[in-house]
Design a protein around this motif. Sequence first.
Motif, mmCIF file in Angstrom:
data_model
loop_
_atom_site.group_PDB
_atom_site.id
_atom_site.type_symbol
_atom_site.label_atom_id
_atom_site.label_comp_id
_atom_site.label_asym_id
_atom_site.label_seq_id
_atom_site.Cartn_x
_atom_site.Cartn_y
_atom_site.Cartn_z
ATOM 1 N N GLU A 4 0.975 -1.242 0.045
ATOM 2 C CA GLU A 4 0.122 0.380 -0.087
ATOM 3 C C GLU A 4 0.902 1.124 -0.159
ATOM 4 O O GLU A 4 0.499 2.483 -0.690
ATOM 5 N N VAL A 5 2.449 1.251 0.808
ATOM 6 C CA VAL A 5 3.142 2.251 0.608
ATOM 7 C C VAL A 5 3.188 3.077 -0.401
ATOM 8 O O VAL A 5 3.723 3.933 -0.794
ATOM 9 N N ARG A 6 4.092 1.491 -1.470
ATOM 10 C CA ARG A 6 4.321 2.461 -2.695
ATOM 11 C C ARG A 6 3.792 1.626 -3.658
ATOM 12 O O ARG A 6 4.213 2.936 -4.124
ATOM 13 N N SER A 7 2.410 1.663 -3.521
ATOM 14 C CA SER A 7 1.282 2.240 -4.238
ATOM 15 C C SER A 7 1.019 3.593 -4.185
ATOM 16 O O SER A 7 0.605 4.896 -5.127
ATOM 17 N N ARG A 8 0.959 3.951 -2.882
ATOM 18 C CA ARG A 8 0.680 5.630 -2.750
ATOM 19 C C ARG A 8 1.704 6.702 -3.169
ATOM 20 O O ARG A 8 1.441 7.415 -3.424
ATOM 21 N N GLU A 9 3.139 6.254 -3.283
ATOM 22 C CA GLU A 9 4.293 6.403 -3.710
ATOM 23 C C GLU A 9 3.741 7.045 -4.752
ATOM 24 O O GLU A 9 4.277 7.518 -5.743
ATOM 25 N N PHE A 10 3.339 6.103 -5.085
ATOM 26 C CA PHE A 10 3.709 6.105 -7.445
ATOM 27 C C PHE A 10 2.908 6.945 -7.811
ATOM 28 O O PHE A 10 2.688 7.749 -8.124
ATOM 29 N N TYR A 11 1.265 7.230 -6.443
ATOM 30 C CA TYR A 11 -0.051 7.569 -7.608
ATOM 31 C C TYR A 11 0.575 8.881 -6.927
ATOM 32 O O TYR A 11 0.492 9.539 -7.453
ATOM 33 N N ARG A 12 1.286 9.337 -5.824
ATOM 34 C CA ARG A 12 1.623 10.404 -5.375
ATOM 35 C C ARG A 12 2.800 10.786 -6.532
ATOM 36 O O ARG A 12 3.241 12.565 -7.203
ATOM 37 N N GLU A 13 3.695 9.871 -7.397
ATOM 38 C CA GLU A 13 5.019 9.992 -8.111
ATOM 39 C C GLU A 13 4.335 10.624 -9.526
ATOM 40 O O GLU A 13 4.523 11.857 -9.909
ATOM 41 N N GLN A 14 3.297 9.965 -9.676
ATOM 42 C CA GLN A 14 2.564 10.255 -10.923
ATOM 43 C C GLN A 14 2.170 11.148 -11.258
ATOM 44 O O GLN A 14 1.920 12.479 -12.321
ATOM 45 N N ALA A 15 1.059 12.117 -9.965
ATOM 46 C CA ALA A 15 0.409 12.870 -9.858
ATOM 47 C C ALA A 15 1.728 14.086 -9.659
ATOM 48 O O ALA A 15 1.329 15.265 -10.606
#
Length: 87
Positions: free
Chosen positions: A25-36
């Motif tokens: 979940e942490v990696r997914s959250r960071e992925f989406y933040r990076e994409q944003a």
Amino acid sequence: LKEGNEKFEYNTNEISLYRQAQDIEVRSREFYREQANQTSNENHKYIFGKLADEENRHYLILDNIIEFVQRPERWLENAEFYHLEQY
């Protein structure tokens, strides 16, 4: 996960599995933040932000599950003892 060589162990205790899920979940959250941060489209930024927020909620849900599952290990039910923490 499928493309990576990461192993997901099933023969471990459930707390470890929940913690592994939290890491995902942490990696997914960071992925989406990076994409944003990488997009200039405001609608995409908003959507990626919402997805990151949702991943954070998943993390918190898993945290609550971990606390619930660990509670019997830490909780002693006996009238002689005073409990400071509400169950």
